[in-house]
Design an enzyme around this catalytic site. Structure first.
Site, PDB file in Angstrom:
ATOM      1  CG  HIS A 154      -2.043   0.875   1.261  1.00 42.54           C
ATOM      2  ND1 HIS A 154      -2.410   1.663   0.214  1.00 42.54           N
ATOM      3  CD2 HIS A 154      -2.910   1.185   2.274  1.00 42.54           C
ATOM      4  CE1 HIS A 154      -3.434   2.416   0.552  1.00 42.54           C
ATOM      5  NE2 HIS A 154      -3.761   2.149   1.809  1.00 42.54           N
ATOM      6  CG  HIS A 185      -3.577   0.959  -8.530  1.00 38.83           C
ATOM      7  ND1 HIS A 185      -4.892   0.892  -8.155  1.00 38.83           N
ATOM      8  CD2 HIS A 185      -2.965   1.777  -7.646  1.00 38.83           C
ATOM      9  CE1 HIS A 185      -5.070   1.654  -7.099  1.00 38.83           C
ATOM     10  NE2 HIS A 185      -3.919   2.202  -6.761  1.00 38.83           N
ATOM     11  CG  ASP A 201       3.153   4.740  -3.988  1.00 39.01           C
ATOM     12  OD1 ASP A 201       3.185   5.898  -3.547  1.00 39.01           O
ATOM     13  OD2 ASP A 201       2.350   3.888  -3.617  1.00 39.01           O
TER      14      ASP A 201
END
Ligand code: CMC
Length: 441
Positions: free
Chosen positions: A281, A320, A376
Site C-alpha cells: 500500500h 494497481h 508511488d
C-alpha cells in the site's frame, strides 16, 4: 457549476433491473433488485434449502467485488484512468487548488468560499502545536525506529490527550478532532524526522502556509525564518493533493472499520496509518527506492526484470488493483518529477528508475498484465531529491491521506445504513472433537 450539473456521471448510477436466480438445490426462483449496478449481499440470505439453513453467503476474499458503502467523496474509473474528488478531476485540482482547499472539499462536498477557506486555514494553523508531553513520548523511541511506527503510535497517543474526541456523535467535537488531526499530523511527522536526525524540534510557524510550515519544521536550522525552495513547495502541495483520498483502499477501509466500532478518530486514523505502512500500500514508494538501491546499476536491470518475470519478486511501483489502463496521478507526478529533476539534476538512481520504466512499458509481461507505473513509482524519486530519508516517504503519504480518512470516517458515521463492520467467514476447520491434552501432566 451547481450541484447536479455534472459533466459525466459515475457509471450505472440510475440503472435499475433485477437479477433472477434459480437455486438448483431446490428449484426455487428468486428475483433481486439491481440498484446502482449492485445487488445486496443480504438478499442472498433469502436463498435457503430449508428453515434451518443460514442462507447463501457471498464469498469475496480481499473484497475484489464487494462495495462496502455508498460514498460521494471520490470517484475512480480504473479502466479509463479517471480520478475525481467530489466530481472535480484530479488534474484540475492538482493544477489550481491548495491542499487545504481539497481537504475542505473532501469533507464538505463543495469547494469553500473565501470566508470558509480563511476560517479553515486559520483553525488548522492555530491547532498545529502538540502537547509538550508528546516530545518525551517521542524521545522514548530508539533512534532507528521506523517513522511509520512512531507516527502510528503518536497519533494513537493523541487520543489520550483529547478524551472528549470519543463523543463522535457531537458535530462540534468531530469538527475539532478533524481540525486537530489535520493540524497536528504534520507537526508529529516533522518531530519524528527531527528525532531520527537527532535535531532539536522546530515549532510550527503560523505565518507560513500548511506545506511551508511542514517543510520549515523539517528543515529549519538556525535561520530565523525558513524559506523553502518554490519547486519543492509546489511539489509537496501537489503530492499532498494527489494522495488526499483514493476511495475504499486498504487504509481507508481500516479507518472505516475501526471507526464503525465508534472508536475516537485519533484511534481510527492510527489504524489507517498502520495499514498504509504495508509495502503493498503506502509503503510502495519506499519499496521502489529500496528496489532501485538493490539493482545498483543500470546494467543489472535486464537480469532484475527477468527475475520479476520468473516470479522472484515484484516490480515495485508498478500495477494497481483499480487502475488497469494508467494511474492518472502517475502522469501528474511524472511531470512534477521532471520539473524537480530539472532543478536538482539527475543521478544514478534516477537513471535506473527511468530505464526500468522504459523497459517495463515495452515488455509484454507487464503490458499484457496491464502493469503501468503507479503514483508511488515517481513520488519516492521526488521525495528522495528533496533529501527525505527513504523510510520517511510513507509518512508524507500519511499526512496527505489524513484528509481523506477523516472525510470517509465522517461519511461512514453519518451513513444510516452503516453498522459495526463484521464480515462473515466460511469455516473450513475441524468439526467438533474431544479435548485430549498433548502435555505431560
Ligand atoms: N510486478 C510484477 N508482476 C506483477 C506486479 C508487479 N508490480 N503486480 C502484479 N503483477 C502480476 C502478478 O504476479 C499477476 O501475474 P499472474 O497473472 O501471472 O499471476 C498479475 O500481475 C496480477 O496481479 P495481482 O496480484 O492479481 O494484482 P492485484 O490487483 O492483486 O495487485 C498490487 C495490485 C498493487 C498489489 C500489485 O500490482 C503490486 O504488488 N504492485 C507492486 C506494489 C505497489 O507498487 N503498490 C502500490 C500500489 S499504488 C498505491 C496505493 O494506492 O496504495
Amino acid at each position: 457549476m451547481s450541484k447536479g450539473e455534472t459533466v459525466a456521471q459515475a457509471p450505472d448510477e440510475t440503472a435499475a433491473g433485477t437479477l433472477a436466480v434459480t437455486d438448483s438445490r431446490t428449484g426455487q426462483q428468486y428475483e433481486f433488485p439491481i440498484t446502482d449496478g449492485a445487488v445486496r449481499a443480504m438478499d442472498f440470505r433469502k436463498i435457503k434449502t430449508g428453515p434451518d439453513d443460514f442462507g447463501v453467503l457471498s464469498y469475496d476474499p480481499a473484497f475484489l467485488n464487494t462495495a462496502s458503502c455508498r460514498s460521494a467523496i471520490t470517484f475512480i474509473d480504473g479502466d479509463k484512468g479517471i480520478l475525481r474528488y467530489r466530481g472535480y478531476p484530479i488534474e484540475q485540482l492538482a493544477e489550481g487548488a491548495t491542499f487545504l482547499e481539497v481537504a475542505w472539499l473532501l469533507r464538505h462536498g463543495e469547494l469553500p468560499d473565501q470566508a470558509q477557506y480563511d476560517q479553515w486555514v486559520h483553525d488548522i494553523t492555530y491547532h498545529t502545536y502538540v502537547h509538550e508531553n508528546i516530545k518525551s513520548f517521542l524521545q522514548g523511541f530508539r533512534y532507528d525506529a521506523h517513522p511509520m511506527s512512531m507516527l502510528c503510535s503518536t497519533v494513537a497517543a493523541l487520543s489520550s490527550f483529547y478524551p472528549a474526541s470519543k463523543n463522535i456523535h457531537d458535530p462540534a467535537e468531530r469538527d475539532l478532532s478533524i481540525i486537530r488531526l489535520l493540524a497536528k499530523v504534520p507537526t508529529l511527522a516533522a518531530f519524528i524526522y527531527r528525532h531520527i536526525k537527532g535535531l532539536p524540534f522546530v515549532y510550527p510557524d503560523n505565518d507560513l502556509s500548511y506545506v511551508e510550515n511542514f517543510l520549515s519544521m523539517v528543515a529549519r536550522m538556525s535561520e530565523p525564518k525558513y524559506e523553502s525552495r518554490p519547486v519543492f513547495t509546489k511539489a509537496m502541495e501537489v503530492l499532498f493533493i494527489l494522495h488526499a483520498d483514493h476511495e475504499q483502499n486498504c487504509s481507508t477501509t481500516a479507518v472505516r472499520t475501526v471507526g464503525s466500532a465508534h472508536a475516537d478518530p485519533f484511534s481510527a486514523v492510527a489504524a489507517g496509518i498502520a495499514a498504509l505502512y504495508g509495502p503493498l500500500h503506502g509503503g510502495a514508494n519506499e519499496a521502489v527506492l529500496r528496489m532501485i538501491e538493490q539493482i545498483g546499476h543500470p546494467k543489472n536491470i535486464p537480469a532484475f526484470i527477468e527475475d520479476v518475470k520468473a516470479g522472484k519478486g515484484r516490480l515495485m511501483g508498478f500495477g494497481h488493483r483499480v487502475y488497469k489502463s494508467y494511474d492518472p496521478r502517475a502522469r501528474i507526478v511524472k511531470r512534477l518529477a521532471d520539473e524537480v529533476f530539472q532543478e536538482v539534476g539527475m543521478d544514478k538512481d534516477l537513471e535506473i528508475a527511468l530505464e526500468l520504466e522504459r523497459i517495463a512499458l515495452s515488455d509484454d509481461y507487464f503490458v499484457s498484465r496491464k502493469l503501468y507505473p503507479n503514483v508511488d513509482f515517481y513520488t519516492g524519486l521526488i521525495y528522495r531529491s528533496m533529501k527525505f530519508p527513504t523510510d520517511f516517504f510513507t509518512v508524507l503519504f500519511a499526512i496527505a491521506r489524513t484528509a481523506g480518512w477523516l472525510a470517509q470516517w465522517e461519511e461512514m458515521l453519518l451513513d444510516k445504513e452503516q453498522k459495526i463492520s463484521r464480515p462473515r467467514q466460511i469455516y473450513v476447520g475441524y468439526g467438533e472433537r474431544p479435548y485430549r491434552s498433548q502435555l505431560r501432566k
